[in-house]
Motif scaffolding. Sequence first.
Motif, PDB file in Angstrom:
ATOM      1  N   SER A  38     -16.060  86.806  56.640  1.00  0.00           N
ATOM      2  CA  SER A  38     -16.875  85.652  56.269  1.00  0.00           C
ATOM      3  C   SER A  38     -17.049  84.725  57.472  1.00  0.00           C
ATOM      4  N   VAL A  39     -17.880  83.722  57.295  1.00  0.00           N
ATOM      5  CA  VAL A  39     -18.115  82.721  58.335  1.00  0.00           C
ATOM      6  C   VAL A  39     -16.802  82.002  58.665  1.00  0.00           C
ATOM      7  N   ALA A  69     -25.872  78.094  56.086  1.00  0.00           N
ATOM      8  CA  ALA A  69     -24.871  79.032  55.586  1.00  0.00           C
ATOM      9  C   ALA A  69     -23.623  78.270  55.171  1.00  0.00           C
ATOM     10  N   GLY A  70     -22.829  78.893  54.324  1.00  0.00           N
ATOM     11  CA  GLY A  70     -21.565  78.306  53.880  1.00  0.00           C
ATOM     12  C   GLY A  70     -20.396  79.055  54.483  1.00  0.00           C
ATOM     13  N   GLN A  73     -19.876  82.727  53.211  1.00  0.00           N
ATOM     14  CA  GLN A  73     -20.947  83.726  53.357  1.00  0.00           C
ATOM     15  C   GLN A  73     -20.459  84.900  54.203  1.00  0.00           C
ATOM     16  N   LEU A  74     -20.766  86.112  53.726  1.00  0.00           N
ATOM     17  CA  LEU A  74     -20.365  87.312  54.447  1.00  0.00           C
ATOM     18  C   LEU A  74     -21.305  87.556  55.622  1.00  0.00           C
ATOM     19  N   ASP A  79     -24.860  89.011  63.797  1.00  0.00           N
ATOM     20  CA  ASP A  79     -25.189  87.659  63.324  1.00  0.00           C
ATOM     21  C   ASP A  79     -24.824  86.640  64.400  1.00  0.00           C
TER      22      ASP A  79
END
Length: 121
Positions: A38-39, A69-70, A73-74, A79
């Motif tokens: 995740s982020v 984004a949170g 978030q995956l 990215d």
Amino acid sequence: MVSPEPPTGGAVLAVDLVFSPAPRLVRQWSLVLPAGSSVAQAIEAGGVFFEFPELLTSRLRLGIWGRQAGLGQLLADNDRIEIYRPLRADPKAARRERFSRQGAKTAGLFTAKRPGSKSGY
């Protein structure tokens, strides 16, 4: 740029983590994370809070490739995670102030005026 050792076995993701602490200054971390990260895990792996402890006290505004984004978030491969710093001024208030300084006759539609025509035409 920090690149931790890739996890053994399984799929991995290559992601970039970017933060700009000041205008024209960008700090970037290239990370290799396990698939399904995740982020929040990327931020922790990058060690952002060790280098910029002031981020711990502020509410983080995050994005992936410019889209909000949170933390949960995956991530996908390649990215680009962006950590945004807070605005120094409200954009609407700054525009109003700039317009009042310039005056109504010198901004926007009112700059070019044909001889003998009304304002704004």
